[in-house]
Design a protein around this motif. Structure first.
Motif, mmCIF file in Angstrom:
data_model
loop_
_atom_site.group_PDB
_atom_site.id
_atom_site.type_symbol
_atom_site.label_atom_id
_atom_site.label_comp_id
_atom_site.label_asym_id
_atom_site.label_seq_id
_atom_site.Cartn_x
_atom_site.Cartn_y
_atom_site.Cartn_z
ATOM 1 N N SER A 118 -12.818 -6.401 -2.666
ATOM 2 C CA SER A 118 -13.761 -5.301 -2.455
ATOM 3 C C SER A 118 -13.038 -4.065 -1.932
ATOM 4 O O SER A 118 -11.890 -4.136 -1.459
ATOM 5 N N GLN A 119 -13.710 -2.933 -1.996
ATOM 6 C CA GLN A 119 -13.148 -1.688 -1.484
ATOM 7 C C GLN A 119 -12.925 -1.775 0.016
ATOM 8 O O GLN A 119 -11.934 -1.268 0.553
ATOM 9 N N VAL A 122 -9.700 -3.579 0.761
ATOM 10 C CA VAL A 122 -8.542 -2.731 0.469
ATOM 11 C C VAL A 122 -8.318 -1.738 1.613
ATOM 12 O O VAL A 122 -7.182 -1.528 2.065
ATOM 13 N N ASP A 123 -9.380 -1.128 2.100
ATOM 14 C CA ASP A 123 -9.259 -0.196 3.227
ATOM 15 C C ASP A 123 -8.708 -0.902 4.460
ATOM 16 O O ASP A 123 -7.904 -0.341 5.211
ATOM 17 N N GLN A 150 -3.391 1.262 -6.659
ATOM 18 C CA GLN A 150 -4.203 1.171 -7.869
ATOM 19 C C GLN A 150 -3.573 0.267 -8.925
ATOM 20 O O GLN A 150 -4.289 -0.282 -9.775
ATOM 21 N N ARG A 153 -4.585 -3.131 -7.575
ATOM 22 C CA ARG A 153 -6.034 -3.310 -7.702
ATOM 23 C C ARG A 153 -6.612 -2.106 -8.433
ATOM 24 O O ARG A 153 -6.915 -1.080 -7.817
ATOM 25 N N THR A 156 -9.620 1.234 -7.745
ATOM 26 C CA THR A 156 -9.777 1.239 -6.290
ATOM 27 C C THR A 156 -9.476 2.628 -5.756
ATOM 28 O O THR A 156 -8.507 3.272 -6.181
ATOM 29 N N ASN A 157 -10.283 3.086 -4.821
ATOM 30 C CA ASN A 157 -10.064 4.378 -4.181
ATOM 31 C C ASN A 157 -9.210 4.201 -2.937
ATOM 32 O O ASN A 157 -9.379 3.233 -2.183
#
Length: 632
Positions: A118-119, A122-123, A150, A153, A156-157
């Motif tokens: 999930s985002q 990643v954060d 990126q 993943r 992804t931001n």
């Protein structure tokens, strides 16, 4: 045989019966749909049971093998195939690639071993990367970092710099809240501190310090930190180095004993107490003798009551470093020692310089000595000892010829047999000092009680070496004199002696001087027996002094602890009063090495290309990194 014929007849009858039952109930049962069509070639759907599918393995034919697979995962089927390697190799469709052909990935679906990220996760990982590596927040704006995330993943931001700073700030606030909550439940606290400068910015601990490192600036910074975390009254001691600014700050603003402070002895206000007999006269004279003064001048005066600092302790490792450098130089008053020492260390310095400035020299040393030389660091005396010890080790393992060959090829003066013997004796003499330094700068198990016992044992070892010394007798005398000069008062401090006695590892075995032990035992014999907590009311607190404990009971608990044969920390739990006093006296650290290690970590971030990190953000990142808590 007859048995085999009967078995075949029985099997045929059972199969016919099963077929008739299945045909009779076929109209009543719904059609089964295979949950994983890409596995129909290998597994047949048989039925369902609870939350699982009943599957028959076609690869195990003619043997009937049925197994269960959860409805949300075919992992059991895969494990079955991986175990049945023999059948895989014999399967006509598999050829030489059994597992790759047999277990294809489902079309348009992620493979079984790939997780959905999930985002938020990643954060979390990006923030962890920045904090643990002490990276500047703007690293997330670099195109290379964005491409890396990126690529690992897609779709992804990556957080922006401002988002990173906000998350770090928010996490540090939460971390401070947790630290304050944890510290509020602790009765005794000890601190270590040091100050440093990097890229035109000053720091003390993990807080930026504005202005010069003056004693008043240090006192104000420490006072603010103690006040912020509400630990001022809980700190038993603060350990620092022997810098004049720290010494003056604690001498003026710290807790002092007027009986032992020469600056306060004999000072008085010039006022005398008349027992209150002249109160009327004072009241009449107060109106007539009014004197007007400049209030601004009085407010500008510093009465040294602005800050409150705890007891101060000088770093034992820094003192030992001074003993090994400054005090050891006094051994050169002996002309013979001076001549041999200077000649030997001059040749060592020439060898160390050559080995560190040339790759060719390093290769020559490696070829002849099988080890590299160590170069001393000016700020750490034990690095000099390690460098000398390495030369002695090379001489012992490879022979004097190896060292002579290196000196010959590097064109440096060769060592004489007397100089090599001096180096060996120097390393043997300074070895106890180096070991004591390593013990006291430990961080996990070292307590204040280790100080007196370690220095006492160090003096004993040096005195024993003095008996058989040939070259270093003046050095040993200088070391013993330095230990007495810098540790003399500590070795007779009742609190420090009691701290050593209250360490189960030592108790009273570290010295045979009964006068020294008596100083500590006098303090331990006054143990606070009522340690269940604070008084429940002001009335109980007011009359608490009337509750006198039995001296016999106090002595019995102290003697029972000293007579207990166990030497682990668990023994303190059997004597609550002893444990309480041990916690108070042994909470402090004998050295400030822990704080100095902090600056070695901080040095990772203050490099020329990373020196623009804001001081507050640096403080937040370092706080989160050092506490190693799950703050994400």
């Amino acid at each position: 045989s007859e048995i085999e014929i009967q078995r075949e007849i029985y099997t045929h009858e059972v199969s016919q019966l099963s077929t008739s039952e299945e045909v009779g109930s076929q109209e009543d049962q719904p059609t089964l749909v295979h949950p994983w069509p890409y596995l129909e070639e290998f597994f047949e759907m048989v039925g369902c049971k609870n939350n699982s599918f009943r599957m028959r393995c076609k690869l195990c034919a003619p043997k009937y093998h049925e197994l269960m697979a959860f409805k949300n995962s075919p992992s059991n089927l895969k494990k079955h195939i991986e175990r049945d390697t023999r059948n895989l190799l014999q399967h006509p469709l598999k050829g030489s690639h059994p597992l790759k052909v047999l277990w294809p990935h489902p079309p348009n679906k992620p493979s079984c071993g790939r997780l959905r990220v999930s985002q938020a996760s990643v954060d979390k990982v990006v923030l962890k990367f920045i904090v643990q590596g002490l990276h500047p927040p703007h690293v997330v704006q670099q195109q290379g970092f964005i491409d890396l995330v990126q690529h690992l993943r897609p779709n992804t931001n990556v957080m922006t710099r401002n988002t990173v700073v906000n998350k770090v700030t928010k996490s540090s606030i939460e971390m401070r809240r947790k630290l304050k909550a944890a510290l509020s439940e602790i009765e005794f606290i000890a601190t270590t501190t040091d100050c440093w400068t990097a890229h035109r910015r000053s720091f003390i601990g993990v807080t930026q310090l504005k202005g010069s490192h003056t004693f008043s600036a240090l006192a104000g910074a420490l006072n603010d930190i103690h006040t912020e975390f509400n630990i001022r009254e809980k700190i038993v001691r603060t350990t620092t180095d022997n810098g004049s600014n720290f010494l003056k700050a604690f001498r003026i603003y710290g807790q002092t004993d007027e009986n032992n402070n020469p600056e306060l002895v004999g000072e008085s206000d010039g006022e005398e107490d008349d027992g209150g007999q002249n109160d009327d006269d004072d009241e009449e004279e107060s109106v007539e003798g009014v004197e007007f003064v400049d209030a601004g001048a009085l407010l500008d005066e510093d009465d040294y009551l602005e800050y409150q600092l705890p007891k101060h302790h000088r770093c034992a490792c820094h003192l030992l470093n001074l003993v090994s450098t400054v005090d050891a130089l006094k051994a050169e008053v002996n002309p013979l020692y001076k001549r041999v020492s200077r000649s030997t260390f001059a040749k060592c310095s020439s060898l160390w310089n050559k080995s560190s400035r040339s790759t060719t020299a390093s290769e020559v040393i490696e070829d002849h000595c099988k080890l590299q030389f160590l170069r001393p660091v000016a700020t750490r005396w034990n690095s000099l000892f390690s460098a000398v010890e390495r030369i002695v080790r090379i001489t012992r393992e490879q022979g004097e010829g190896a060292l002579a060959a290196v000196c010959s090829e590097l064109d440096t003066p060769k060592f004489t047999p007397v100089e090599l013997a001096f180096l060996a004796e120097y390393a043997k003499t300074m070895s106890p000092v180096a070991k004591a330094l390593d013990v006291l700068q430990g961080e996990t198990s070292v307590q204040m009680g280790w100080l007196v016992s370690t220095i006492t044992l160090l003096r004993t070892k040096l005195q024993q070496l003095n008996i058989a010394s040939k070259f270093c007798e003046p050095l040993i005398a200088a070391l013993l004199s330095g230990l007495e000069k810098r540790f003399g008062e500590m070795l007779t401090d009742p609190e420090l002696i009691a701290a050593a006695i209250l360490v189960p590892k030592f108790k009273t075995c570290w010295t045979s001087d009964e006068n020294i032990l008596k100083l500590g035992k006098c303090l331990t014999s006054r143990l606070p027996l009522n340690i269940e907590g604070s008084q429940s009311s002001e009335e109980e607190d007011f009359f608490s002094s009337l509750k006198k404990t039995s001296p016999l009971e106090t002595t019995q608990q102290s003697d029972a602890y000293l007579g207990c044969p166990r030497d682990t920390a668990e023994v303190l739990k059997s004597f609550p009063a002893v444990c309480q006093l041990s916690l108070k006296l042994n909470t402090a650290l004998p050295a400030s090495a822990a704080c100095e290690r902090l600056f070695t970590v901080a040095g990772l971030i203050f490099r020329p290309k990373r020196a623009h990190t804001g001081s507050k953000n640096f403080e937040n990142q370092l706080l989160l990194r050092l506490n190693k808590c799950n703050f994400y």
